[in-house]
Motif scaffolding. Structure first.
Motif, PDB file in Angstrom:
ATOM      1  N   THR A 183      77.882   8.901  17.516  1.00  0.00           N
ATOM      2  CA  THR A 183      76.821   8.616  16.547  1.00  0.00           C
ATOM      3  C   THR A 183      76.914   9.783  15.559  1.00  0.00           C
ATOM      4  O   THR A 183      77.633  10.726  15.780  1.00  0.00           O
ATOM      5  CB  THR A 183      75.413   8.660  17.203  1.00  0.00           C
ATOM      6  N   ALA A 184      76.205   9.683  14.466  1.00  0.00           N
ATOM      7  CA  ALA A 184      76.409  10.751  13.475  1.00  0.00           C
ATOM      8  C   ALA A 184      75.147  10.952  12.679  1.00  0.00           C
ATOM      9  O   ALA A 184      74.285  10.082  12.640  1.00  0.00           O
ATOM     10  CB  ALA A 184      77.541  10.350  12.529  1.00  0.00           C
ATOM     11  N   LYS A 185      75.036  12.111  12.077  1.00  0.00           N
ATOM     12  CA  LYS A 185      73.848  12.408  11.266  1.00  0.00           C
ATOM     13  C   LYS A 185      74.368  13.049   9.983  1.00  0.00           C
ATOM     14  O   LYS A 185      75.267  13.845  10.007  1.00  0.00           O
ATOM     15  CB  LYS A 185      72.961  13.385  12.053  1.00  0.00           C
ATOM     16  N   GLU A 186      73.801  12.633   8.848  1.00  0.00           N
ATOM     17  CA  GLU A 186      74.275  13.217   7.604  1.00  0.00           C
ATOM     18  C   GLU A 186      73.835  14.665   7.507  1.00  0.00           C
ATOM     19  O   GLU A 186      72.728  14.993   7.885  1.00  0.00           O
ATOM     20  CB  GLU A 186      73.689  12.439   6.423  1.00  0.00           C
ATOM     21  N   TYR A 221      79.823  13.554  -2.277  1.00  0.00           N
ATOM     22  CA  TYR A 221      80.151  13.144  -0.906  1.00  0.00           C
ATOM     23  C   TYR A 221      79.059  13.550   0.068  1.00  0.00           C
ATOM     24  O   TYR A 221      78.333  14.512  -0.168  1.00  0.00           O
ATOM     25  CB  TYR A 221      81.476  13.807  -0.477  1.00  0.00           C
ATOM     26  N   THR A 222      78.996  12.805   1.158  1.00  0.00           N
ATOM     27  CA  THR A 222      78.169  13.241   2.288  1.00  0.00           C
ATOM     28  C   THR A 222      79.122  13.700   3.396  1.00  0.00           C
ATOM     29  O   THR A 222      80.286  13.305   3.408  1.00  0.00           O
ATOM     30  CB  THR A 222      77.340  12.059   2.845  1.00  0.00           C
ATOM     31  N   VAL A 238      85.171  15.426  11.383  1.00  0.00           N
ATOM     32  CA  VAL A 238      84.294  15.572  10.217  1.00  0.00           C
ATOM     33  C   VAL A 238      84.644  14.478   9.214  1.00  0.00           C
ATOM     34  O   VAL A 238      85.823  14.304   8.871  1.00  0.00           O
ATOM     35  CB  VAL A 238      84.478  16.955   9.546  1.00  0.00           C
ATOM     36  N   ILE A 239      83.627  13.744   8.755  1.00  0.00           N
ATOM     37  CA  ILE A 239      83.860  12.615   7.846  1.00  0.00           C
ATOM     38  C   ILE A 239      83.182  12.890   6.512  1.00  0.00           C
ATOM     39  O   ILE A 239      81.955  13.078   6.449  1.00  0.00           O
ATOM     40  CB  ILE A 239      83.294  11.305   8.441  1.00  0.00           C
ATOM     41  N   TYR A 240      83.972  12.968   5.431  1.00  0.00           N
ATOM     42  CA  TYR A 240      83.416  13.079   4.082  1.00  0.00           C
ATOM     43  C   TYR A 240      83.476  11.682   3.464  1.00  0.00           C
ATOM     44  O   TYR A 240      84.559  11.117   3.299  1.00  0.00           O
ATOM     45  CB  TYR A 240      84.240  14.043   3.237  1.00  0.00           C
ATOM     46  N   ALA A 241      82.291  11.125   3.148  1.00  0.00           N
ATOM     47  CA  ALA A 241      82.266   9.758   2.596  1.00  0.00           C
ATOM     48  C   ALA A 241      81.645   9.779   1.200  1.00  0.00           C
ATOM     49  O   ALA A 241      80.655  10.501   0.986  1.00  0.00           O
ATOM     50  CB  ALA A 241      81.456   8.855   3.514  1.00  0.00           C
ATOM     51  N   PRO A 242      82.204   9.012   0.239  1.00  0.00           N
ATOM     52  CA  PRO A 242      81.622   8.982  -1.114  1.00  0.00           C
ATOM     53  C   PRO A 242      80.172   8.489  -1.054  1.00  0.00           C
ATOM     54  O   PRO A 242      79.857   7.566  -0.298  1.00  0.00           O
ATOM     55  CB  PRO A 242      82.512   7.996  -1.861  1.00  0.00           C
TER      56      PRO A 242
END
Ligand code: PG9
Length: 636
Positions: free
Chosen positions: A19-22, A35-36, A53-57
């Motif tokens: 699971t993930a949290k911004e 990016y987040t 680690v995920i950088y998403a637009p």
């Protein structure tokens, strides 16, 4: 400061089951604005959890491909923590609009498991058996199923170790993997990084402690666990240290399991034990090599291999990776970019592109990032993905004329083999001259320095364009050169020095250097943009390589020399693309020490140089016979 930072950083870390949290904080203004950043752990088939680690637009109105980089250098963003890693976001690839993902590989930083340096590929794995190919497969599978707004297409890229993991991603590749760009990729530790043709890169000694004790936060590293040699004269430091076995004291060699490290605290000690107990090309080194598995790259994966012509660490890797994919998968989309860079130079944003003292031009790296790397990924991850990418099969930089050329094959079809002979009076001639033996004393107390300007960093990254006139003036460096060229001479492809030698001892190393001797009125600029200074008579090293003589017939089964017996030693030097311009000279240098780039050869045969004693090291007299020759590929 670091305590506060690590508290802040820890406050951001959320390691939880997929699971993930911004989190708001990302390290780069552009990235921060657009990016987040999310932190997740992804569970591998054997239960090990990998920190990702995920950088998403932020613009979620459209879909994006996923660009994945797997790394041992911590995926903590640039600037957070002590690691000066450049693994932080690749801004150009982000400006193109991609989901960019970094992952700590198994056993590194925030990921679970035990690290294995160049972990061997396991063929026919059992269902819950894992290696780096399955970790990559499982990661890609999770990402395409769980990351919002991804377009189902994945690319991998990376430099050096991350470049190696990009190569690994293509083997038994996940169907979503459509593009991979191994860059300065390690391919085989017996020919990349720590060894060159069996000689140990002594200058790399600090790097053996690269993956020291496991730290549970990416703010520490064992790079500095060894005594800092950065304040000492590296040449003197290693000369005073004496035989390699005297360096064992920097590692804990007791109770280190010879099969595999039992925990991440043992990584350094285990790796030094592998190096010192396996001096020959045996199963330990062979099992780590990736070239042998390049027959498992599906045609669904497009590859662009990137290398630096002056890469002191991984020159063999990218060239052999490109050639290996080409050989086993002739119908794959597989391309090469080979430019005027040192290790990873193409990823930097400096405008003035130099290697060491030598200046090549402006914005060479920036243009690569925008017009080559981004174009490759955009085509295969967002575009049609067909073979009409608009990019050439081989995009190679002529380091003499200082310009790019595109070729349909590498080496070029019009490159023809041509031999020159090393003749007695310092001449390099295309016609055989009088047969003679040229002698020199190889003094192990005064070995030939690999550079006039020996920095004391963990490994020399800039020496490959160093001026070699200092060496040309030493009695233990043999020099052979053409007359002043009356027309341009372009060499393209690899080089084979076919030496005929003898020694009064029973062991010897042979180093061959290819040098572009500049005219007195050289017009080239040096890195400080001065042309008349330093570049007059500059002896630019274009290519260099060592062959540890014991491996002349086999890397697996070393052999002594018979004293005073004429013996053939072939030295293969990696590809070049260089025009020796009219008014310049082509020069070859031959020597037997190259210190402390490589370790000293005792020059008397011992089974294992890492266990040699002081008494084994002896000054000898070597001979090079003038029926020695050197083969180049020449573009007529
Ligand atoms: N291949 C480079 C390296 C290997 C081992 C030690 C130090 C450096 C790299 O990853 O940069």
């Amino acid at each position: 400061f670091y305590a506060i930072l690590s508290f802040v950083f820890t406050g951001f870390l959320i390691s939880c089951e997929s699971t993930a949290k911004e989190t708001a904080r990302v390290p780069d203004t552009y990235v921060q604005d657009n990016y987040t950043k999310k932190e997740v752990t992804i569970t591998m088939r054997d239960g090990i959890k990998l920190h990702t680690v995920i950088y998403a637009p932020k613009d979620q109105s459209k879909t994006y491909p996923i660009l994945l980089q797997r790394t041992p250098y911590s995926c903590a963003p640039y600037g957070e923590g002590k690691m000066k890693t450049k693994i932080g976001p690749n801004t150009q690839l982000m400006k193109e609009g991609n989901i960019v993902v970094y992952q700590d590989v198994r056993g590194r930083w925030m990921s679970e498991g035990v690290y294995d340096n160049m972990r061997a590929y396991i063929p026919n794995k059992k269902p819950n058996q894992a290696d780096e190919t399955s970790d990559t497969y499982d990661t890609i599978d999770w990402l395409v199923k769980n990351v919002d707004n991804n377009n189902g297409r994945v690319g991998t890229w990376g430099i050096s170790y991350p470049g190696h993991y990009a190569t690994v991603s293509t083997i038994d590749a996940h169907p979503a993997l459509k593009a991979a760009s191994p860059q300065a990729s390690i391919a085989d530790f017996f020919f990349d990084d720590f060894h060159h043709n069996g000689a140990f890169l002594l200058s790399y000694f600090r790097a053996v402690s690269l993956f020291g004790a496991y730290k549970d936060s990416p703010t520490d590293t064992a790079w500095y666990s060894l005594p800092s040699m950065d304040t000492q004269d590296q040449y003197q430091f290693f000369l005073d240290a004496g035989p390699l076995k005297n360096l064992n004291k920097y590692f804990r060699n007791e109770n280190v399991d010879a099969k595999a490290p039992q925990n991440n605290d043992q990584i350094d000690d285990f790796f030094w034990k592998e190096i010192t107990e396996h001096p020959n090309y045996d199963e330990v080194w062979k099992s780590k090599g990736i070239i042998q598995h390049l027959d498992k790259v599906p045609s669904t994966v497009a590859t662009m291999v990137v290398g630096g012509e002056f890469d002191a660490e991984d020159l063999y890797g990218p060239l052999e990776t490109y050639k290996g994919i080409e050989k086993h998968n002739p119908n794959n989309y597989n391309t090469l970019v080979f430019g005027p860079w040192d290790h990873g130079g193409w990823s930097r944003s400096t405008v003035k592109n130099s290697v060491g003292n030598y200046y090549f031009g402006d914005s060479i790296s920036l243009k690569f990032q925008k017009e080559i790397e981004s174009k490759f990924f955009n085509h295969f991850l967002k575009g049609s993905g067909d073979k009409n990418s608009g990019l050439p099969e081989a995009y190679v930089y002529d380091s003499g004329r200082k310009g790019w050329k595109s070729y349909e094959t590498w080496p070029p079809k019009n490159a023809k083999k041509k031999s020159w002979y090393l003749s007695d009076d310092k001449e390099l001639t295309t016609t055989k001259k009088e047969y003679k033996g040229i002698k020199f004393i190889s003094d192990i107390k005064r070995p030939v320095p690999y550079s006039e300007d020996i920095k004391t960093v963990f490994t020399p990254r800039k020496y490959m364009t160093d001026d070699q006139r200092f060496a040309a003036r030493r009695p233990d460096v043999l020099v052979f050169e053409t007359d002043v060229l009356t027309e341009d001479l372009t060499l393209a492809g690899d080089i084979l020095a076919k030496l005929k030698v003898a020694t009064t001892g029973s062991a010897a190393d042979w180093i061959v250097k290819v040098i572009d001797v500049h005219p007195k009125d050289a017009k080239e600029n040096n890195k400080d943009m001065q042309n008349h200074l330093k570049m007059s008579n500059y002896h630019l090293m274009v290519r260099s390589e060592v062959m540890r003589g014991r491996f002349r017939n086999s890397f697996e089964k070393p052999e002594p020399f018979v004293p005073n017996q004429k013996t053939a030693v072939n030295v293969r030097l990696q590809d070049i693309f260089h025009t020796f311009k009219k008014g310049h000279k082509l020069q070859i240098q031959v020597q037997s020490t190259w210190f402390p780039l490589i370790d000293l050869n005792p020059q008397t045969y011992v089974d294992n140089i890492y266990k040699a004693d002081e008494k084994d090291f002896k000054t000898q007299t070597h001979t090079v016979f003038t029926d020695s020759s050197i083969e180049f590929f020449v573009i007529e």
